[in-house]
Design a protein around this motif. Structure first.
Motif: not given
Length: 219
Positions: A21-22, A52-58, A74-79, A86-93
């Motif tokens: 996660a980190d 459990q829906q995160w990508p499986t590689c490091a 926003m949604s970001i693709a992780a291949t 696709f990961l749902q993220v929140e970019v806080q600034v």
């Protein structure tokens, strides 16, 4: 024995997941900070997708849809190899933004004394929020503004550089020649905007307003 085996697996999973996660959070932060280095210091990316829906590689490869905004949810693709998730993220600034410090009536020309710079969450501000006070100095409010209200570019316009009925100089430029003539503007326009001009012979032409107020036509 089987119970002990599954218990050990569960414990190892719990030990590994926080590290992953980190790691994923650090990679996403690096990706978005490289994309917007101007606000990297105040940026933090929060992953909203369950683990459990995160990508499986490091080390997944990240990509964003075209014309994606810089901040907010926003949604970001992780291949990973051929698998894409696709990961749902929140970019806080966090950063500086501009507010008015008093009530401003519609049609008022703003000065540096009319605004304050505040610190806060930029990703929660309205679209096209003003982040630099120089963007709106000498701009004209197009609506009434209230104290402490965050400014957006849609709330102001640049001052008219040319007004309807005003005499103007029209400069036609082409390959190896430059011709100027007088005319009269038919509409209001700010610098770089399009304006229609009635020439002395009655012909109507269109050109862009230069910083000096002259109308430029490219032939």
């Amino acid at each position: 024995m089987r119970v002990i085996k599954w218990w050990l697996i569960a414990m190892l999973t719990l030990l590994v997941m926080p590290v992953w996660a980190d790691d994923l959070s650090a990679q996403l932060n690096q990706f978005f900070k490289a994309r917007d280095p101007l606000h990297a210091a105040g940026m933090n990316v929060v992953v909203r997708t369950p683990e459990q829906q995160w990508p499986t590689c490091a080390a997944p490869q990240f990509s964003l849809p075209g014309n994606s905004r810089l901040w907010g949810p926003m949604s970001i693709a992780a291949t990973c190899d051929r698998e894409r998730r696709f990961l749902q993220v929140e970019v806080q600034v966090t950063g500086e933004y501009v507010v008015v410090n008093r009530q401003i009536l519609r049609g008022t020309t703003l000065t540096a004394s009319d605004v304050l710079v505040k610190q806060g969450r930029l990703d929660t501000l309205p679209a096209r929020a003003v982040l630099d006070p120089q963007q709106i100095v000498e701009a004209v409010s197009v609506r009434d503004l209230m104290p402490d209200q965050p400014l957006t570019l849609s709330m102001v316009r640049q001052p008219w550089r040319v007004k309807a009925g005003q005499p103007v100089i029209v400069i036609a430029q082409g390959d190896g020649f430059n011709v100027s003539s007088e005319g009269r503007a038919l509409n209001n326009a700010t610098a770089a905007q399009r304006v229609r001009v009635r020439m002395g012979n009655g012909q109507i032409v269109s050109g862009n307003v230069g910083a000096d107020g002259n109308i430029l036509i490219s032939l």
